[in-house]
Write a protein that holds these residues in place. Sequence first.
Motif, short mmCIF file in Angstrom:
data_model
loop_
_atom_site.label_atom_id
_atom_site.label_comp_id
_atom_site.label_asym_id
_atom_site.label_seq_id
_atom_site.Cartn_x
_atom_site.Cartn_y
_atom_site.Cartn_z
N PRO A 197 46.84 31.29 24.64
CA PRO A 197 47.58 31.15 25.90
C PRO A 197 46.90 31.91 27.03
O PRO A 197 46.05 32.77 26.79
CB PRO A 197 48.94 31.78 25.57
CG PRO A 197 48.62 32.81 24.53
CD PRO A 197 47.52 32.21 23.69
N LEU A 198 47.32 31.61 28.24
CA LEU A 198 46.75 32.28 29.39
C LEU A 198 47.10 33.77 29.37
O LEU A 198 48.17 34.16 28.91
CB LEU A 198 47.29 31.66 30.68
CG LEU A 198 46.77 30.25 31.02
CD1 LEU A 198 47.62 29.63 32.12
CD2 LEU A 198 45.30 30.32 31.45
N PRO A 199 46.21 34.62 29.87
CA PRO A 199 46.51 36.05 29.94
C PRO A 199 47.70 36.31 30.87
O PRO A 199 48.00 35.50 31.75
CB PRO A 199 45.22 36.66 30.52
CG PRO A 199 44.16 35.63 30.29
CD PRO A 199 44.85 34.31 30.34
N PRO A 200 48.36 37.44 30.70
CA PRO A 200 49.47 37.78 31.61
C PRO A 200 48.97 37.98 33.03
O PRO A 200 47.80 38.30 33.26
CB PRO A 200 50.02 39.08 31.01
CG PRO A 200 48.91 39.63 30.18
CD PRO A 200 48.15 38.46 29.67
N VAL A 201 49.87 37.81 33.97
CA VAL A 201 49.49 37.84 35.38
C VAL A 201 48.95 39.20 35.79
O VAL A 201 48.14 39.30 36.72
CB VAL A 201 50.68 37.42 36.26
CG1 VAL A 201 51.78 38.48 36.23
CG2 VAL A 201 50.24 37.18 37.70
N ASP A 202 49.36 40.28 35.12
CA ASP A 202 48.91 41.60 35.55
C ASP A 202 47.41 41.78 35.38
O ASP A 202 46.77 42.53 36.13
CB ASP A 202 49.67 42.71 34.81
CG ASP A 202 49.20 42.89 33.38
OD1 ASP A 202 49.48 42.01 32.56
OD2 ASP A 202 48.56 43.92 33.10
N VAL A 203 46.79 41.07 34.40
CA VAL A 203 45.34 41.15 34.25
C VAL A 203 44.66 40.49 35.44
O VAL A 203 43.68 41.01 35.99
CB VAL A 203 44.88 40.50 32.93
CG1 VAL A 203 43.37 40.68 32.75
CG2 VAL A 203 45.63 41.06 31.74
N PHE A 204 45.18 39.34 35.85
CA PHE A 204 44.65 38.68 37.05
C PHE A 204 44.84 39.56 38.29
O PHE A 204 43.98 39.61 39.16
CB PHE A 204 45.34 37.32 37.25
CG PHE A 204 44.91 36.28 36.28
CD1 PHE A 204 43.75 35.53 36.48
CD2 PHE A 204 45.66 36.02 35.13
CE1 PHE A 204 43.35 34.57 35.57
CE2 PHE A 204 45.27 35.06 34.22
CZ PHE A 204 44.11 34.31 34.44
N ASN A 205 45.96 40.26 38.34
CA ASN A 205 46.20 41.16 39.47
C ASN A 205 45.16 42.27 39.54
O ASN A 205 44.68 42.63 40.62
CB ASN A 205 47.60 41.77 39.39
CG ASN A 205 48.70 40.76 39.64
OD1 ASN A 205 48.45 39.68 40.16
ND2 ASN A 205 49.92 41.10 39.24
N HIS A 206 44.82 42.82 38.37
CA HIS A 206 43.78 43.84 38.33
C HIS A 206 42.46 43.30 38.88
O HIS A 206 41.77 43.96 39.66
CB HIS A 206 43.57 44.34 36.89
CG HIS A 206 44.53 45.40 36.47
ND1 HIS A 206 45.71 45.11 35.84
CD2 HIS A 206 44.49 46.74 36.60
CE1 HIS A 206 46.36 46.24 35.58
NE2 HIS A 206 45.64 47.24 36.03
N LEU A 207 42.14 42.09 38.47
CA LEU A 207 40.87 41.48 38.89
C LEU A 207 40.88 41.18 40.39
O LEU A 207 39.92 41.50 41.11
CB LEU A 207 40.63 40.19 38.09
CG LEU A 207 39.23 39.56 38.24
CD1 LEU A 207 38.15 40.54 37.84
CD2 LEU A 207 39.14 38.30 37.38
N LEU A 208 41.96 40.60 40.88
CA LEU A 208 42.05 40.29 42.31
C LEU A 208 42.04 41.58 43.14
O LEU A 208 41.40 41.63 44.20
CB LEU A 208 43.32 39.50 42.60
CG LEU A 208 43.17 37.97 42.65
CD1 LEU A 208 42.64 37.42 41.34
CD2 LEU A 208 44.50 37.31 43.00
N GLY A 209 42.72 42.61 42.66
CA GLY A 209 42.73 43.88 43.37
C GLY A 209 41.35 44.50 43.46
O GLY A 209 40.97 45.06 44.49
N ALA A 210 40.59 44.39 42.37
CA ALA A 210 39.23 44.94 42.37
C ALA A 210 38.31 44.18 43.32
O ALA A 210 37.50 44.77 44.03
CB ALA A 210 38.66 44.91 40.94
N VAL A 211 38.44 42.85 43.34
CA VAL A 211 37.64 42.04 44.26
C VAL A 211 38.01 42.37 45.70
O VAL A 211 37.16 42.41 46.60
CB VAL A 211 37.81 40.53 43.96
CG1 VAL A 211 37.08 39.68 44.99
CG2 VAL A 211 37.30 40.20 42.57
N ASN A 212 39.29 42.62 45.93
CA ASN A 212 39.74 43.02 47.26
C ASN A 212 39.11 44.36 47.67
O ASN A 212 38.70 44.53 48.81
CB ASN A 212 41.27 43.13 47.26
CG ASN A 212 41.84 43.45 48.63
OD1 ASN A 212 41.26 43.11 49.65
ND2 ASN A 212 42.97 44.13 48.65
#
Length: 424
Positions: A93-108
């Motif tokens: 299944p897709l990873p939880p949204v908090d992992v994507f948040n970490h990634l988006l925050g780092a790119v930001n």
Amino acid sequence: MAASVPSISRSRMAIAAVRKGTATSPFSLFSDPFPITTINSYYSNTSKVLNPDDALSRTQFLDFVKDRCKSKSENLKLDDALGWFDRMVLMKPLPPVDVFNHLLGAVNKIKHHSAVAALYLRMKATGIAPDIFTLNILLNCYCRLKRVDLGFAILGDIFKQGIEPDAVTYATIIDGLCKSGKVDAALELLKAMEKGTCRPNTLVCNTIIHGLCKKGLVKEAVDLFSEMLEKGYGPDIVTYSTITNGLCKNGNVSAALRLFRKMERGKCRPDTLAYNTIIDGLCREGLLDESLTLFSEMVGNSISPDVVTFNSLIQGFSRMGRWEESTRLFNEMISNGISPDATTINVVMDALCKEGMVEKAHELFDVVSVPSLHASNISGQELGKQLLVEHHAMRRFYDPMIELEKTDLRTLVNSQLMCSECLQ
């Protein structure tokens, strides 16, 4: 790294659209959704090793991504982030949204704000439901791109999805409005918050106070500060430092000092920045004895002065021709293990040379050849601008010197001394 793929091409097109300002809404950046079935394996070598299909390695990979984004985000490469993202959206299944948040925050954090906007749309197309943290990151990106209009579109989307905006949401929009010069709109939004369920807090008020002070509206900032106290929004060190800095820049050092004393009596303990603000303000007003008294208090209260503290004092005393105190402060700075920077040397050398005290400048020259002042720490260009451009006769030295990759401070100061001797 693998060659470009359709998904990456669309990401690049979307990023370009945001940068050019041609995207009219956050949801019109792509002509068609991202077909996940066409995304190839475009990811870093690290993700290849840590992310095969077994559950243990999946967990290890996601933990690796979160840790990498939290602890070393400033060294993150965009291509690595895109690679990890591509691999994550292929997981079942897709990873939880908090992992994507970490990634988006780092790119930001590495200031690829347009890339965050593109990745967010890919998340939605993949079926990953954003939460308030995701939307706050996206909101921050649009505001940093100076597209507060798109930020409001995201705010509208937050309400449509039934997500409750938090103080960070409002503070981000308010910060974007203030940086766009729309302080009145920011104040209106603050009033709207007071009528809603998300009440203003210290973070929100600090954001508006900073915007008001930056625009020179210090009186309005002080009024808002008074309202904070009345309504129970406890000010913090950032609140006090922002207003005292605004008051000092506005030439009202006495009011800044009164506010500083009020902070001392309250729950906020002044830090180095708070002391530096008042000391610099006093020095600029020529109140040198008062600045020394505050400096002594600072040291007595175990607040460590830094190079900025000494620069303000040295510049203040040098400007008034009080060389003994200026020299004593400089020596105290060195004895405390605080390395002078380009500003320190520029202030002292410039003042000495202008007064014709080249011999004393030579004495100082023998002190400044410390390793920490090598051009590896301070760029030759920065030093050149600060140390050489002040004197017309030195400008002919400027261009060739900044071309030398290993030009150190000693060389630059030496050229200033030679020029000053020639001018006498």
